[in-house]
Design a protein around this motif. Structure first.
Motif, PDB file in Angstrom:
ATOM      1  N   ARG A   1      -3.672  28.257 -18.432  1.00 20.08           N
ATOM      2  CA  ARG A   1      -4.476  28.546 -17.204  1.00 20.08           C
ATOM      3  C   ARG A   1      -3.933  27.561 -16.264  1.00 20.08           C
ATOM      4  NH1 ARG A   1      -8.743  29.002 -19.762  1.00 20.08           N
ATOM      5  NH2 ARG A   1      -9.597  27.110 -19.405  1.00 20.08           N
ATOM      6  N   HIS A   2      -4.182  26.085 -16.709  1.00 21.84           N
ATOM      7  CA  HIS A   2      -3.868  24.964 -15.740  1.00 21.84           C
ATOM      8  C   HIS A   2      -2.322  25.068 -15.272  1.00 21.84           C
ATOM      9  CE1 HIS A   2      -7.862  23.391 -17.144  1.00 21.84           C
ATOM     10  NE2 HIS A   2      -7.659  22.807 -15.892  1.00 21.84           N
ATOM     11  N   LEU A   3      -1.495  25.402 -16.309  1.00 17.17           N
ATOM     12  CA  LEU A   3       0.225  25.762 -15.935  1.00 17.17           C
ATOM     13  C   LEU A   3       0.329  26.566 -14.778  1.00 17.17           C
ATOM     14  CD1 LEU A   3       2.224  25.402 -19.043  1.00 17.17           C
ATOM     15  CD2 LEU A   3       2.198  23.759 -17.048  1.00 17.17           C
ATOM     16  N   ARG A   4      -0.471  27.832 -15.176  1.00 21.13           N
ATOM     17  CA  ARG A   4      -0.321  28.946 -14.051  1.00 21.13           C
ATOM     18  C   ARG A   4      -0.904  28.389 -12.638  1.00 21.13           C
ATOM     19  NH1 ARG A   4       0.061  34.221 -16.384  1.00 21.13           N
ATOM     20  NH2 ARG A   4       0.092  34.021 -18.642  1.00 21.13           N
ATOM     21  N   ALA A   5      -2.084  27.738 -12.675  1.00 18.73           N
ATOM     22  CA  ALA A   5      -2.519  27.202 -11.365  1.00 18.73           C
ATOM     23  C   ALA A   5      -1.715  26.019 -10.683  1.00 18.73           C
ATOM     24  CB  ALA A   5      -3.889  26.475 -11.578  1.00 18.73           C
ATOM     25  N   SER A   6      -0.852  25.461 -11.376  1.00 18.49           N
ATOM     26  CA  SER A   6      -0.007  24.324 -11.019  1.00 18.49           C
ATOM     27  C   SER A   6       0.919  24.884  -9.901  1.00 18.49           C
ATOM     28  CB  SER A   6       0.503  23.421 -12.125  1.00 18.49           C
ATOM     29  OG  SER A   6       1.720  24.377 -12.781  1.00 18.49           O
ATOM     30  N   GLY A   7       1.349  26.097  -9.969  1.00 18.11           N
ATOM     31  CA  GLY A   7       2.305  26.548  -9.270  1.00 18.11           C
ATOM     32  C   GLY A   7       3.641  26.145  -9.538  1.00 18.11           C
TER      33      GLY A   7
ATOM     34  N   MET B   1       8.649  18.502  -9.824  1.00 15.78           N
ATOM     35  CA  MET B   1       7.248  19.031 -10.273  1.00 15.78           C
ATOM     36  C   MET B   1       6.558  18.142 -11.224  1.00 15.78           C
ATOM     37  SD  MET B   1       8.766  22.254 -12.661  1.00 15.78           S
ATOM     38  CE  MET B   1       9.472  22.661 -11.394  1.00 15.78           C
ATOM     39  N   GLN B   2       6.987  17.125 -11.425  1.00 13.09           N
ATOM     40  CA  GLN B   2       6.252  16.136 -12.489  1.00 13.09           C
ATOM     41  C   GLN B   2       4.903  15.960 -12.246  1.00 13.09           C
ATOM     42  OE1 GLN B   2       8.180  15.174 -15.053  1.00 13.09           O
ATOM     43  NE2 GLN B   2       7.274  13.506 -16.105  1.00 13.09           N
TER      44      GLN B   2
ATOM     45  N   ARG C   1       3.005  17.516 -10.616  1.00  9.09           N
ATOM     46  CA  ARG C   1       1.848  18.679 -10.786  1.00  9.09           C
ATOM     47  C   ARG C   1       1.720  19.237 -12.149  1.00  9.09           C
ATOM     48  NH1 ARG C   1       4.439  23.366  -7.188  1.00  9.09           N
ATOM     49  NH2 ARG C   1       6.352  22.378  -7.476  1.00  9.09           N
ATOM     50  N   LEU C   2       2.847  18.825 -13.083  1.00  9.94           N
ATOM     51  CA  LEU C   2       2.450  18.989 -14.380  1.00  9.94           C
ATOM     52  C   LEU C   2       1.459  18.046 -15.014  1.00  9.94           C
ATOM     53  CD1 LEU C   2       5.958  19.629 -15.278  1.00  9.94           C
ATOM     54  CD2 LEU C   2       4.015  21.629 -15.457  1.00  9.94           C
ATOM     55  N   TRP C   3       1.651  16.943 -14.613  1.00 10.11           N
ATOM     56  CA  TRP C   3       0.684  15.755 -15.006  1.00 10.11           C
ATOM     57  C   TRP C   3      -0.867  16.016 -14.506  1.00 10.11           C
ATOM     58  CZ3 TRP C   3       1.172  13.055 -19.237  1.00 10.11           C
ATOM     59  CH2 TRP C   3       2.448  12.752 -19.579  1.00 10.11           C
ATOM     60  N   ALA C   4      -0.806  16.539 -13.427  1.00 11.90           N
ATOM     61  CA  ALA C   4      -2.264  16.849 -12.710  1.00 11.90           C
ATOM     62  C   ALA C   4      -2.779  18.160 -13.479  1.00 11.90           C
ATOM     63  CB  ALA C   4      -2.097  17.232 -11.185  1.00 11.90           C
ATOM     64  N   ALA C   5      -1.884  18.947 -13.827  1.00 10.63           N
ATOM     65  CA  ALA C   5      -2.351  20.151 -14.680  1.00 10.63           C
ATOM     66  C   ALA C   5      -2.773  19.602 -16.056  1.00 10.63           C
ATOM     67  CB  ALA C   5      -1.256  21.094 -14.972  1.00 10.63           C
ATOM     68  N   ALA C   6      -2.144  18.602 -16.769  1.00  7.80           N
ATOM     69  CA  ALA C   6      -2.748  18.222 -18.058  1.00  7.80           C
ATOM     70  C   ALA C   6      -3.813  17.639 -17.935  1.00  7.80           C
ATOM     71  CB  ALA C   6      -1.381  17.348 -18.541  1.00  7.80           C
ATOM     72  N   PHE C   7      -3.971  16.534 -16.838  1.00  4.75           N
ATOM     73  CA  PHE C   7      -5.117  15.697 -16.986  1.00  4.75           C
ATOM     74  C   PHE C   7      -6.468  16.380 -16.642  1.00  4.75           C
ATOM     75  CE2 PHE C   7      -1.953  12.162 -16.783  1.00  4.75           C
ATOM     76  CZ  PHE C   7      -2.463  11.425 -17.803  1.00  4.75           C
ATOM     77  N   ALA C   8      -5.866  17.464 -15.830  1.00  2.00           N
ATOM     78  CA  ALA C   8      -7.184  18.534 -15.388  1.00  2.00           C
ATOM     79  C   ALA C   8      -7.677  18.962 -16.916  1.00  2.00           C
ATOM     80  CB  ALA C   8      -7.051  19.588 -14.558  1.00  2.00           C
ATOM     81  N   MET C   9      -6.771  19.633 -17.451  1.00  2.00           N
ATOM     82  CA  MET C   9      -7.162  20.160 -18.586  1.00  2.00           C
ATOM     83  C   MET C   9      -7.796  19.274 -19.843  1.00  2.00           C
ATOM     84  SD  MET C   9      -4.907  21.614 -22.030  1.00  2.00           S
ATOM     85  CE  MET C   9      -4.170  20.142 -22.503  1.00  2.00           C
ATOM     86  N   PHE C  10      -7.374  18.073 -19.896  1.00  2.00           N
ATOM     87  CA  PHE C  10      -7.958  17.123 -20.898  1.00  2.00           C
ATOM     88  C   PHE C  10      -9.250  16.513 -20.298  1.00  2.00           C
ATOM     89  CE2 PHE C  10      -3.150  15.789 -21.706  1.00  2.00           C
ATOM     90  CZ  PHE C  10      -3.093  16.439 -22.707  1.00  2.00           C
ATOM     91  N   GLY C  11      -9.417  16.581 -19.076  1.00  2.00           N
ATOM     92  CA  GLY C  11     -10.682  16.180 -18.437  1.00  2.00           C
ATOM     93  C   GLY C  11     -11.669  17.097 -18.771  1.00  2.00           C
ATOM     94  N   ALA C  12     -11.522  18.423 -18.735  1.00  2.00           N
ATOM     95  CA  ALA C  12     -12.335  19.542 -19.049  1.00  2.00           C
ATOM     96  C   ALA C  12     -12.705  19.446 -20.536  1.00  2.00           C
ATOM     97  CB  ALA C  12     -11.739  20.898 -18.849  1.00  2.00           C
ATOM     98  N   ALA C  13     -11.774  19.232 -21.456  1.00  2.00           N
ATOM     99  CA  ALA C  13     -11.844  19.052 -22.733  1.00  2.00           C
ATOM    100  C   ALA C  13     -12.653  17.754 -23.375  1.00  2.00           C
ATOM    101  CB  ALA C  13     -10.409  19.062 -23.434  1.00  2.00           C
ATOM    102  N   LEU C  14     -12.583  17.026 -22.551  1.00  2.00           N
ATOM    103  CA  LEU C  14     -13.332  15.562 -22.861  1.00  2.00           C
ATOM    104  C   LEU C  14     -14.539  15.320 -22.183  1.00  2.00           C
ATOM    105  CD1 LEU C  14     -10.109  13.469 -23.220  1.00  2.00           C
ATOM    106  CD2 LEU C  14     -11.488  14.425 -25.183  1.00  2.00           C
ATOM    107  N   ASP C  15     -14.978  16.453 -21.272  1.00  2.00           N
ATOM    108  CA  ASP C  15     -16.142  16.120 -20.377  1.00  2.00           C
ATOM    109  C   ASP C  15     -17.500  15.758 -21.297  1.00  2.00           C
ATOM    110  OD1 ASP C  15     -17.925  16.337 -18.070  1.00  2.00           O
ATOM    111  OD2 ASP C  15     -18.585  18.445 -18.793  1.00  2.00           O
ATOM    112  N   GLY C  16     -18.108  14.608 -20.939  1.00  2.00           N
ATOM    113  CA  GLY C  16     -19.151  14.120 -21.602  1.00  2.00           C
ATOM    114  C   GLY C  16     -18.870  13.227 -22.581  1.00  2.00           C
ATOM    115  N   PHE C  17     -17.370  12.634 -23.210  1.00  2.00           N
ATOM    116  CA  PHE C  17     -17.201  11.938 -23.972  1.00  2.00           C
ATOM    117  C   PHE C  17     -17.340  10.526 -23.233  1.00  2.00           C
ATOM    118  CE2 PHE C  17     -15.522  15.393 -26.300  1.00  2.00           C
ATOM    119  CZ  PHE C  17     -15.109  15.063 -27.405  1.00  2.00           C
ATOM    120  N   THR C  18     -17.860   9.528 -24.086  1.00  2.00           N
ATOM    121  CA  THR C  18     -17.766   8.119 -23.388  1.00  2.00           C
ATOM    122  C   THR C  18     -16.369   7.587 -23.950  1.00  2.00           C
ATOM    123  OG1 THR C  18     -18.533   7.217 -25.633  1.00  2.00           O
ATOM    124  CG2 THR C  18     -20.207   7.754 -24.075  1.00  2.00           C
ATOM    125  N   ALA C  19     -16.053   6.428 -23.323  1.00  2.00           N
ATOM    126  CA  ALA C  19     -14.801   5.663 -23.658  1.00  2.00           C
ATOM    127  C   ALA C  19     -14.742   5.539 -24.935  1.00  2.00           C
ATOM    128  CB  ALA C  19     -14.591   4.588 -22.653  1.00  2.00           C
TER     129      ALA C  19
END
Length: 158
Positions: free
Chosen positions: A32-38, A110-111, A113-131
């Protein structure tokens, strides 16, 4: 769940299903994030790119092993990536029968945009986790990886 006598982890059914579900959901989120990255990059292509970023100049067989793809579908993926200008295949200087795959500068464009997609995905997966929770998770996953690599090479108990 811990073993009663040893204090060692004794995984139950939930462990396997949880791992499967997390993996499946991460794959869907990544798609999903890759598709959105364009960028036009697909999930299989992203796995190839990640492998080549770790070690540029791999053979098709080495890439197939790393990304868990059969050689024929990987060959088609590499053909598309070559058409997109993302990779180039060149003969191995030591063995002309072997072709090595190299990243091209086109990836640089495009590097971000790929990193932005990855960090958006990881951010969603790790929502609510403490450091601290994140650090513990990374340490545990690294230990599981080491255990599995040792078992794979016959060094661990398996």
């Amino acid at each position: 769940m811990a073993g009663k006598k040893t204090g060692m982890a004794a995984p139950d059914e939930e462990f396997g299903w949880l791992h499967r579900d997390v993996f499946r959901l991460l794959q869907r989120a990544w798609d999903r994030h890759l598709r959105a990255s364009g960028t036009g990059i697909t999930v299989p292509q992203s796995r190839v790119l990640a492998s080549l970023r770790q070690r540029d100049g791999l053979t098709q067989t080495e890439i197939a092993d790393l990304v868990l793809m059969e050689k024929a579908p990987l060959g088609r993926t590499l053909d598309r990536m070559e058409e997109q200008g993302l990779v180039t295949r060149r003969p191995d200087p030591a063995d002309r029968r072997v072709r090595r795959v190299y990243l091209t500068p086109a990836l640089d464009e495009m590097q971000h945009r790929l990193w932005a997609a990855a960090f958006a995905m990881f951010g969603a997966a790790l929502d609510g986790f403490t450091a601290a929770e994140y650090e513990t998770l990374v340490q545990m996953l690294a230990r599981m990886k080491a255990n599995l690599e040792a078992a794979d090479t016959g060094e661990g108990e398996g």
